[in-house]
Design a protein around this motif. Structure first.
Motif, PDB file in Angstrom:
ATOM      1  N   VAL A  99       0.864  -1.179   0.000  1.00 51.73           N
ATOM      2  CA  VAL A  99       0.000   0.000   0.000  1.00 51.73           C
ATOM      3  C   VAL A  99       0.905   1.234   0.000  1.00 51.73           C
ATOM      4  O   VAL A  99       1.688   1.442   0.914  1.00 51.73           O
ATOM      5  CB  VAL A  99      -0.946   0.008   1.221  1.00 51.73           C
ATOM      6  CG1 VAL A  99      -1.831   1.243   1.197  1.00 51.73           C
ATOM      7  CG2 VAL A  99      -1.792  -1.255   1.254  1.00 51.73           C
ATOM      8  N   LYS A 100       0.773   2.042  -1.064  1.00 49.72           N
ATOM      9  CA  LYS A 100       1.596   3.250  -1.196  1.00 49.72           C
ATOM     10  C   LYS A 100       0.870   4.481  -0.659  1.00 49.72           C
ATOM     11  O   LYS A 100       1.493   5.394  -0.141  1.00 49.72           O
ATOM     12  CB  LYS A 100       1.958   3.504  -2.668  1.00 49.72           C
ATOM     13  CG  LYS A 100       2.754   2.386  -3.308  1.00 49.72           C
ATOM     14  CD  LYS A 100       3.299   2.741  -4.676  1.00 49.72           C
ATOM     15  CE  LYS A 100       2.296   3.253  -5.652  1.00 49.72           C
ATOM     16  NZ  LYS A 100       2.824   3.405  -7.021  1.00 49.72           N
ATOM     17  N   LYS A 101      -0.447   4.491  -0.835  1.00 52.83           N
ATOM     18  CA  LYS A 101      -1.237   5.642  -0.447  1.00 52.83           C
ATOM     19  C   LYS A 101      -2.635   5.153  -0.084  1.00 52.83           C
ATOM     20  O   LYS A 101      -3.208   4.334  -0.805  1.00 52.83           O
ATOM     21  CB  LYS A 101      -1.307   6.630  -1.618  1.00 52.83           C
ATOM     22  CG  LYS A 101      -2.055   7.890  -1.348  1.00 52.83           C
ATOM     23  CD  LYS A 101      -2.014   8.795  -2.580  1.00 52.83           C
ATOM     24  CE  LYS A 101      -2.814  10.064  -2.300  1.00 52.83           C
ATOM     25  NZ  LYS A 101      -2.859  10.928  -3.476  1.00 52.83           N
ATOM     26  N   LYS A 102      -3.175   5.649   1.015  1.00 52.09           N
ATOM     27  CA  LYS A 102      -4.517   5.197   1.405  1.00 52.09           C
ATOM     28  C   LYS A 102      -5.568   5.772   0.465  1.00 52.09           C
ATOM     29  O   LYS A 102      -5.363   6.811  -0.166  1.00 52.09           O
ATOM     30  CB  LYS A 102      -4.815   5.556   2.854  1.00 52.09           C
ATOM     31  CG  LYS A 102      -5.075   7.007   3.143  1.00 52.09           C
ATOM     32  CD  LYS A 102      -5.380   7.189   4.611  1.00 52.09           C
ATOM     33  CE  LYS A 102      -5.652   8.651   4.926  1.00 52.09           C
ATOM     34  NZ  LYS A 102      -5.990   8.834   6.322  1.00 52.09           N
ATOM     35  N   ASP A 103      -6.678   5.053   0.382  1.00 51.58           N
ATOM     36  CA  ASP A 103      -7.791   5.456  -0.466  1.00 51.58           C
ATOM     37  C   ASP A 103      -9.075   5.183   0.312  1.00 51.58           C
ATOM     38  O   ASP A 103      -9.616   4.072   0.279  1.00 51.58           O
ATOM     39  CB  ASP A 103      -7.777   4.678  -1.784  1.00 51.58           C
ATOM     40  CG  ASP A 103      -8.898   5.084  -2.725  1.00 51.58           C
ATOM     41  OD1 ASP A 103      -9.640   6.033  -2.408  1.00 51.58           O
ATOM     42  OD2 ASP A 103      -9.024   4.449  -3.793  1.00 51.58           O
ATOM     43  N   GLU A 104      -9.538   6.195   1.021  1.00 50.77           N
ATOM     44  CA  GLU A 104     -10.706   6.026   1.884  1.00 50.77           C
ATOM     45  C   GLU A 104     -11.991   5.768   1.114  1.00 50.77           C
ATOM     46  O   GLU A 104     -12.968   5.297   1.686  1.00 50.77           O
ATOM     47  CB  GLU A 104     -10.866   7.254   2.780  1.00 50.77           C
ATOM     48  CG  GLU A 104      -9.735   7.403   3.774  1.00 50.77           C
ATOM     49  CD  GLU A 104      -9.797   8.694   4.573  1.00 50.77           C
ATOM     50  OE1 GLU A 104     -10.611   9.577   4.232  1.00 50.77           O
ATOM     51  OE2 GLU A 104      -9.015   8.814   5.522  1.00 50.77           O
ATOM     52  N   LYS A 105     -11.989   6.032  -0.192  1.00 51.34           N
ATOM     53  CA  LYS A 105     -13.184   5.819  -1.009  1.00 51.34           C
ATOM     54  C   LYS A 105     -13.187   4.451  -1.689  1.00 51.34           C
ATOM     55  O   LYS A 105     -14.170   4.060  -2.306  1.00 51.34           O
ATOM     56  CB  LYS A 105     -13.302   6.923  -2.061  1.00 51.34           C
ATOM     57  CG  LYS A 105     -13.527   8.290  -1.451  1.00 51.34           C
ATOM     58  CD  LYS A 105     -13.590   9.353  -2.514  1.00 51.34           C
ATOM     59  CE  LYS A 105     -13.753  10.721  -1.852  1.00 51.34           C
ATOM     60  NZ  LYS A 105     -13.711  11.805  -2.817  1.00 51.34           N
TER      61      LYS A 105
END
Length: 159
Positions: free
Chosen positions: A48-54
């Motif tokens: 996981v490089k960047k979170k994606d809350e959507k």
């Protein structure tokens, strides 16, 4: 020391999640089964490089801190394979048109579990903004995954 405790806790959780899928006495719901499989795919095969809350992948809603160790990633891959094996031996009631029937290795919508996992892998592979493959999959492996999805669709049509 704290990282070791976190990794130990994560390992225990991975085992418990696998146990939920393995349990024959626990009624299965496609949503929670798929969320477990997705989590195992995300942390077993991807970084996981960047979170994606959507994202509809719950595992992408936050960044793991600390990052998953190689041992935990391997544990996720091993548990994923065990879950596939367990789900392939379990039957689900599938409603096709007006009548219902019992089928093995499929979710309640009639789609093979392995096909759902392959879709997850393909979707995540295309999301280079938020995740990257932990292991480099050669073009041949990706082609085999696509072929497996086609075969799964053909099997569903025959069933």
């Amino acid at each position: 020391e704290e990282i070791r405790v976190i990794n130990s806790r994560r390992s225990w959780i991975i085992d418990q999640l696998g146990g939920l899928i393995r349990s024959g006495s626990l009624p299965k719901n496609d949503d929670w089964v798929l969320s477990i499989l997705d989590l195992l795919v995300v942390h077993g095969l991807f970084i996981v490089k960047k979170k994606d809350e959507k994202s509809h992948f719950l595992a992408l809603h936050s960044m793991p801190n600390p990052v998953f160790s190689d041992e935990l990633r391997k544990s996720c891959r091993t548990r994923l394979l065990a879950c596939i094996s367990d789900l392939n031996t379990q039957t689900s009631v599938v409603k096709l048109t007006e009548k219902t029937s019992k089928m093995s290795a499929v979710a309640s919508d009639g789609e093979f579990w392995v096909s759902k996992i392959l879709k997850t892998i393909r979707t995540l592979t295309e999301d280079s903004k938020h995740v990257s493959l932990q292991i480099n999959l050669e073009d041949e492996v990706l082609a085999q995954c696509a072929k497996a999805q086609e075969l799964s669709a053909q099997l569903k049509a025959v069933s």
